[in-house]
Design an enzyme around this catalytic site. Structure first.
Site, PDB file in Angstrom:
ATOM      1  N   ASP A 147      -5.203  19.889 -27.543  1.00  0.00           N
ATOM      2  CA  ASP A 147      -5.840  19.122 -28.561  1.00  0.00           C
ATOM      3  C   ASP A 147      -5.341  17.542 -27.992  1.00  0.00           C
ATOM      4  O   ASP A 147      -4.829  17.763 -27.213  1.00  0.00           O
ATOM      5  CB  ASP A 147      -4.757  19.943 -30.113  1.00  0.00           C
ATOM      6  CG  ASP A 147      -5.394  18.962 -31.272  1.00  0.00           C
ATOM      7  OD1 ASP A 147      -6.018  18.496 -30.909  1.00  0.00           O
ATOM      8  OD2 ASP A 147      -4.112  18.409 -31.898  1.00  0.00           O
ATOM      9  N   ASN A 172      -8.088  15.390 -27.685  1.00  0.00           N
ATOM     10  CA  ASN A 172      -9.256  14.387 -26.867  1.00  0.00           C
ATOM     11  C   ASN A 172      -9.783  13.399 -27.876  1.00  0.00           C
ATOM     12  O   ASN A 172      -9.818  12.649 -27.326  1.00  0.00           O
ATOM     13  CB  ASN A 172     -10.792  15.313 -26.664  1.00  0.00           C
ATOM     14  CG  ASN A 172     -10.532  16.554 -25.949  1.00  0.00           C
ATOM     15  OD1 ASN A 172      -9.673  16.860 -25.410  1.00  0.00           O
ATOM     16  ND2 ASN A 172     -10.820  18.371 -26.194  1.00  0.00           N
ATOM     17  N   TRP A 228      -7.551  10.590 -27.396  1.00  0.00           N
ATOM     18  CA  TRP A 228      -7.170  10.064 -26.020  1.00  0.00           C
ATOM     19  C   TRP A 228      -8.358   9.429 -26.060  1.00  0.00           C
ATOM     20  O   TRP A 228      -8.118   8.253 -25.547  1.00  0.00           O
ATOM     21  CB  TRP A 228      -7.725  11.426 -25.434  1.00  0.00           C
ATOM     22  CG  TRP A 228      -7.639  10.175 -23.380  1.00  0.00           C
ATOM     23  CD1 TRP A 228      -6.885  10.517 -22.695  1.00  0.00           C
ATOM     24  CD2 TRP A 228      -8.785  10.650 -22.590  1.00  0.00           C
ATOM     25  NE1 TRP A 228      -7.188  10.650 -21.507  1.00  0.00           N
ATOM     26  CE2 TRP A 228      -8.027  10.270 -21.166  1.00  0.00           C
ATOM     27  CE3 TRP A 228     -10.137  10.287 -23.246  1.00  0.00           C
ATOM     28  CZ2 TRP A 228      -8.518   9.854 -20.130  1.00  0.00           C
ATOM     29  CZ3 TRP A 228     -10.853   9.616 -22.501  1.00  0.00           C
ATOM     30  CH2 TRP A 228     -10.337   9.674 -20.766  1.00  0.00           C
ATOM     31  N   ARG A 258     -15.839   9.640 -29.307  1.00  0.00           N
ATOM     32  CA  ARG A 258     -14.556  10.677 -29.206  1.00  0.00           C
ATOM     33  C   ARG A 258     -15.193  11.939 -28.233  1.00  0.00           C
ATOM     34  O   ARG A 258     -14.842  12.484 -27.398  1.00  0.00           O
ATOM     35  CB  ARG A 258     -14.911  11.699 -30.305  1.00  0.00           C
ATOM     36  CG  ARG A 258     -14.171  11.128 -31.648  1.00  0.00           C
ATOM     37  CD  ARG A 258     -14.529  11.719 -32.916  1.00  0.00           C
ATOM     38  NE  ARG A 258     -13.719  13.078 -32.961  1.00  0.00           N
ATOM     39  CZ  ARG A 258     -12.278  13.406 -33.116  1.00  0.00           C
ATOM     40  NH1 ARG A 258     -10.942  12.641 -33.270  1.00  0.00           N
ATOM     41  NH2 ARG A 258     -12.265  14.695 -32.928  1.00  0.00           N
ATOM     42  N   SER A 292     -12.320  26.230 -32.986  1.00  0.00           N
ATOM     43  CA  SER A 292     -12.426  27.347 -34.271  1.00  0.00           C
ATOM     44  C   SER A 292     -12.634  27.287 -34.757  1.00  0.00           C
ATOM     45  O   SER A 292     -14.120  26.230 -34.566  1.00  0.00           O
ATOM     46  CB  SER A 292     -11.030  26.412 -34.528  1.00  0.00           C
ATOM     47  OG  SER A 292     -11.049  24.792 -35.627  1.00  0.00           O
ATOM     48  N   ASN A 350     -13.747  24.404 -36.787  1.00  0.00           N
ATOM     49  CA  ASN A 350     -13.960  23.230 -36.073  1.00  0.00           C
ATOM     50  C   ASN A 350     -16.027  22.983 -36.218  1.00  0.00           C
ATOM     51  O   ASN A 350     -15.913  21.626 -36.130  1.00  0.00           O
ATOM     52  CB  ASN A 350     -14.168  23.580 -34.587  1.00  0.00           C
ATOM     53  CG  ASN A 350     -12.740  22.703 -33.892  1.00  0.00           C
ATOM     54  OD1 ASN A 350     -11.899  23.659 -32.823  1.00  0.00           O
ATOM     55  ND2 ASN A 350     -11.598  21.905 -34.489  1.00  0.00           N
ATOM     56  N   ARG A 365     -16.930  20.122 -38.586  1.00  0.00           N
ATOM     57  CA  ARG A 365     -16.749  18.607 -38.108  1.00  0.00           C
ATOM     58  C   ARG A 365     -18.399  18.035 -37.838  1.00  0.00           C
ATOM     59  O   ARG A 365     -19.509  18.379 -38.500  1.00  0.00           O
ATOM     60  CB  ARG A 365     -16.419  18.926 -36.511  1.00  0.00           C
ATOM     61  CG  ARG A 365     -15.324  19.189 -36.143  1.00  0.00           C
ATOM     62  CD  ARG A 365     -14.240  18.222 -35.076  1.00  0.00           C
ATOM     63  NE  ARG A 365     -12.591  19.030 -35.143  1.00  0.00           N
ATOM     64  CZ  ARG A 365     -11.991  18.648 -33.552  1.00  0.00           C
ATOM     65  NH1 ARG A 365     -13.178  17.960 -32.728  1.00  0.00           N
ATOM     66  NH2 ARG A 365     -11.141  18.554 -33.609  1.00  0.00           N
ATOM     67  N   ARG A 388       1.718  22.408 -34.865  1.00  0.00           N
ATOM     68  CA  ARG A 388       1.122  23.730 -35.811  1.00  0.00           C
ATOM     69  C   ARG A 388       0.212  25.035 -34.259  1.00  0.00           C
ATOM     70  O   ARG A 388      -0.379  24.040 -34.015  1.00  0.00           O
ATOM     71  CB  ARG A 388       0.296  23.048 -36.776  1.00  0.00           C
ATOM     72  CG  ARG A 388      -0.911  22.146 -36.820  1.00  0.00           C
ATOM     73  CD  ARG A 388      -1.870  21.131 -37.272  1.00  0.00           C
ATOM     74  NE  ARG A 388      -2.822  20.794 -37.172  1.00  0.00           N
ATOM     75  CZ  ARG A 388      -2.466  19.242 -37.420  1.00  0.00           C
ATOM     76  NH1 ARG A 388      -0.803  18.721 -38.404  1.00  0.00           N
ATOM     77  NH2 ARG A 388      -3.394  18.454 -37.637  1.00  0.00           N
ATOM     78  N   LEU A 389      -0.169  25.733 -35.735  1.00  0.00           N
ATOM     79  CA  LEU A 389      -0.654  26.746 -34.770  1.00  0.00           C
ATOM     80  C   LEU A 389      -2.448  26.953 -34.832  1.00  0.00           C
ATOM     81  O   LEU A 389      -3.289  27.209 -34.734  1.00  0.00           O
ATOM     82  CB  LEU A 389      -0.459  28.054 -35.043  1.00  0.00           C
ATOM     83  CG  LEU A 389       1.382  29.249 -34.865  1.00  0.00           C
ATOM     84  CD1 LEU A 389       1.121  30.394 -34.782  1.00  0.00           C
ATOM     85  CD2 LEU A 389       0.950  28.374 -32.467  1.00  0.00           C
ATOM     86  N   GLU A 421       6.688  32.248 -26.760  1.00  0.00           N
ATOM     87  CA  GLU A 421       7.879  30.747 -26.728  1.00  0.00           C
ATOM     88  C   GLU A 421       6.961  29.827 -26.839  1.00  0.00           C
ATOM     89  O   GLU A 421       5.711  29.550 -26.327  1.00  0.00           O
ATOM     90  CB  GLU A 421       8.264  30.146 -24.995  1.00  0.00           C
ATOM     91  CG  GLU A 421       9.763  31.731 -24.908  1.00  0.00           C
ATOM     92  CD  GLU A 421      10.651  31.572 -25.467  1.00  0.00           C
ATOM     93  OE1 GLU A 421      11.224  30.555 -26.327  1.00  0.00           O
ATOM     94  OE2 GLU A 421      11.945  32.699 -26.140  1.00  0.00           O
TER      95      GLU A 421
HETATM   96  C1  IPE Z   1      -7.017  23.489 -32.692  1.00  0.00           C
HETATM   97  O1  IPE Z   1      -6.998  22.021 -32.863  1.00  0.00           O
HETATM   98  C2  IPE Z   1      -7.994  23.302 -32.559  1.00  0.00           C
HETATM   99  C3  IPE Z   1      -8.734  23.380 -31.006  1.00  0.00           C
HETATM  100  C4  IPE Z   1      -7.367  22.577 -30.399  1.00  0.00           C
HETATM  101  C5  IPE Z   1      -9.871  24.183 -30.194  1.00  0.00           C
HETATM  102  P1  IPE Z   1      -7.911  21.044 -33.831  1.00  0.00           P
HETATM  103  O2  IPE Z   1      -7.846  19.131 -33.479  1.00  0.00           O
HETATM  104  O3  IPE Z   1      -9.042  21.441 -35.047  1.00  0.00           O
HETATM  105  O4  IPE Z   1      -6.056  21.582 -35.346  1.00  0.00           O
HETATM  106  P2  IPE Z   1      -6.143  20.223 -36.628  1.00  0.00           P
HETATM  107  O5  IPE Z   1      -6.958  20.720 -37.384  1.00  0.00           O
HETATM  108  O6  IPE Z   1      -5.378  18.908 -36.368  1.00  0.00           O
HETATM  109  O7  IPE Z   1      -4.639  21.528 -36.793  1.00  0.00           O
HETATM  110  C1  IPE Z   2      -9.172  18.912 -29.697  1.00  0.00           C
HETATM  111  O1  IPE Z   2      -9.362  18.037 -29.821  1.00  0.00           O
HETATM  112  C2  IPE Z   2     -10.942  19.585 -29.118  1.00  0.00           C
HETATM  113  C3  IPE Z   2     -10.800  20.281 -30.618  1.00  0.00           C
HETATM  114  C4  IPE Z   2     -10.984  20.651 -31.224  1.00  0.00           C
HETATM  115  C5  IPE Z   2     -12.222  20.803 -30.103  1.00  0.00           C
HETATM  116  P1  IPE Z   2      -9.336  16.715 -30.595  1.00  0.00           P
HETATM  117  O2  IPE Z   2     -11.021  16.618 -31.445  1.00  0.00           O
HETATM  118  O3  IPE Z   2      -8.863  17.873 -32.027  1.00  0.00           O
HETATM  119  O4  IPE Z   2      -8.772  15.578 -30.631  1.00  0.00           O
HETATM  120  P2  IPE Z   2      -8.163  14.513 -31.755  1.00  0.00           P
HETATM  121  O5  IPE Z   2      -6.929  15.896 -32.771  1.00  0.00           O
HETATM  122  O6  IPE Z   2      -9.104  14.622 -32.797  1.00  0.00           O
HETATM  123  O7  IPE Z   2      -7.317  13.849 -30.829  1.00  0.00           O
HETATM  124 MG    MG Z   3      -7.318  18.106 -32.791  1.00  0.00          MG
END
Ligand code: IPE
Ligand code: IPE
Ligand code: MG
Length: 249
Positions: free
Chosen positions: A23, A25, A28, A36, A68, A71, A74, A195-196, A208
């Protein structure tokens, strides 16, 4: 002074199965005033390097939460760009060269056909590779997986192929998409959140957990070894007392 975790870890006690929620990207990229999408590209480069580092360290299974089921919600442009990136990032030659097996878990029916075909072909061609198994969780969520497993067990019960009173946790293990591998020893989540996010709820029952603020594109071998070092400092008790575990060793 920075600790050198690469040197500090015990090379003989590297966790066999590491699962990672990659998580951060988007953040960053935003921190650098970029789109993004550029974060996802930098994230893909971090994955490439990590696969080689994990392999050299002797990790046997590396499971990466890549996309996920949530996702999919999005913005369309981000999802489309991620699918293109995914298509371009499947490094079949590299897997063959390093004897890495490649597998995917998740609801593949939702993926674009060209991506699905490429993933399947790569999985087939590397099926016998066993230096390490790289598992991408794609269009994956644990609740989706558990729902599918319940459906398949229930339909076997209905057909009389299985007696409900004989269902054990092994029956459930076998019905999951992860049935070919042991449960993760270590779960790493980058990007600060603790979180998971619907990842491997059943399989992480006794893993762990290691959380780090590092954003995914910045994750590297030193960070991986830091997580492994912390893992090696813990005592896994599985419900026993500390003394029982020490005496068993
Ligand atoms: C979790 O990241 C899924 C992946 C890393 C592929 P998210 O960015 O989707 O998680 P939440 O929604 O913030 O919990
Ligand atoms: C994880 O990075 C990658 C995917 C879930 C595809 P994010 O895109 O969720 O990055 P943040 O959480 O918005 O920084
Ligand atoms: Mg994220």
């Amino acid at each position: 002074m920075a600790m050198n975790f690469i040197e500090k870890i015990d090379k003989n006690r590297v966790p066999a199965h590491i699962a990672i929620i990659m998580d951060g990207n988007g953040r960053w990229a935003q921190l650098r005033g970029k789109e993004r999408q550029e974060g996802h590209h930098a994230g893909a480069a971090a994955v490439r390097q990590l696969v080689e580092d994990a392999l050299r360290l002797g990790v046997k299974y590396l499971t990466l939460y890549t996309f996920s089921t949530e996702n999919w919600k999005r913005p369309e442009a981000e999802v489309a760009a991620l699918m293109v990136l995914l298509f371009e990032s499947i490094e079949e030659d590299l897997f063959i060269k390093h004897n890495v097996g490649f597998r995917v878990i998740g609801d593949m029916s939702k993926l674009p056909e060209n991506v699905r075909d490429r993933l399947n072909a790569c999985a087939e061609r590397t099926a016998n590779n066993d230096a390490m198994v790289l598992v991408l969780a794609l269009s994956y969520s644990s609740k989706w997986e558990l729902t599918e497993a319940v459906r398949s067990i229930a339909s076997k019960a209905k057909d009389g192929d299985i007696d409900p009173s004989e269902i054990t946790d092994e029956t459930i293990d076998k019905a999951l998409t992860t049935s070919f591998m042991p449960d993760p020893d270590l779960l790493i989540r980058t990007g600060k959140e603790q979180r998971l996010s619907n990842f491997l709820l059943w399989q992480l029952a006794y893993s762990e957990f290691y959380f780090t603020d590092i954003l995914w594109p910045d994750f590297n071998k030193e960070e991986l070894c830091k997580a492994i070092y912390e893992f090696q400092c813990r005592q896994r008790r599985y419900g026993l007392t500390g003394e029982q575990v020490t005496n068993e060793e």
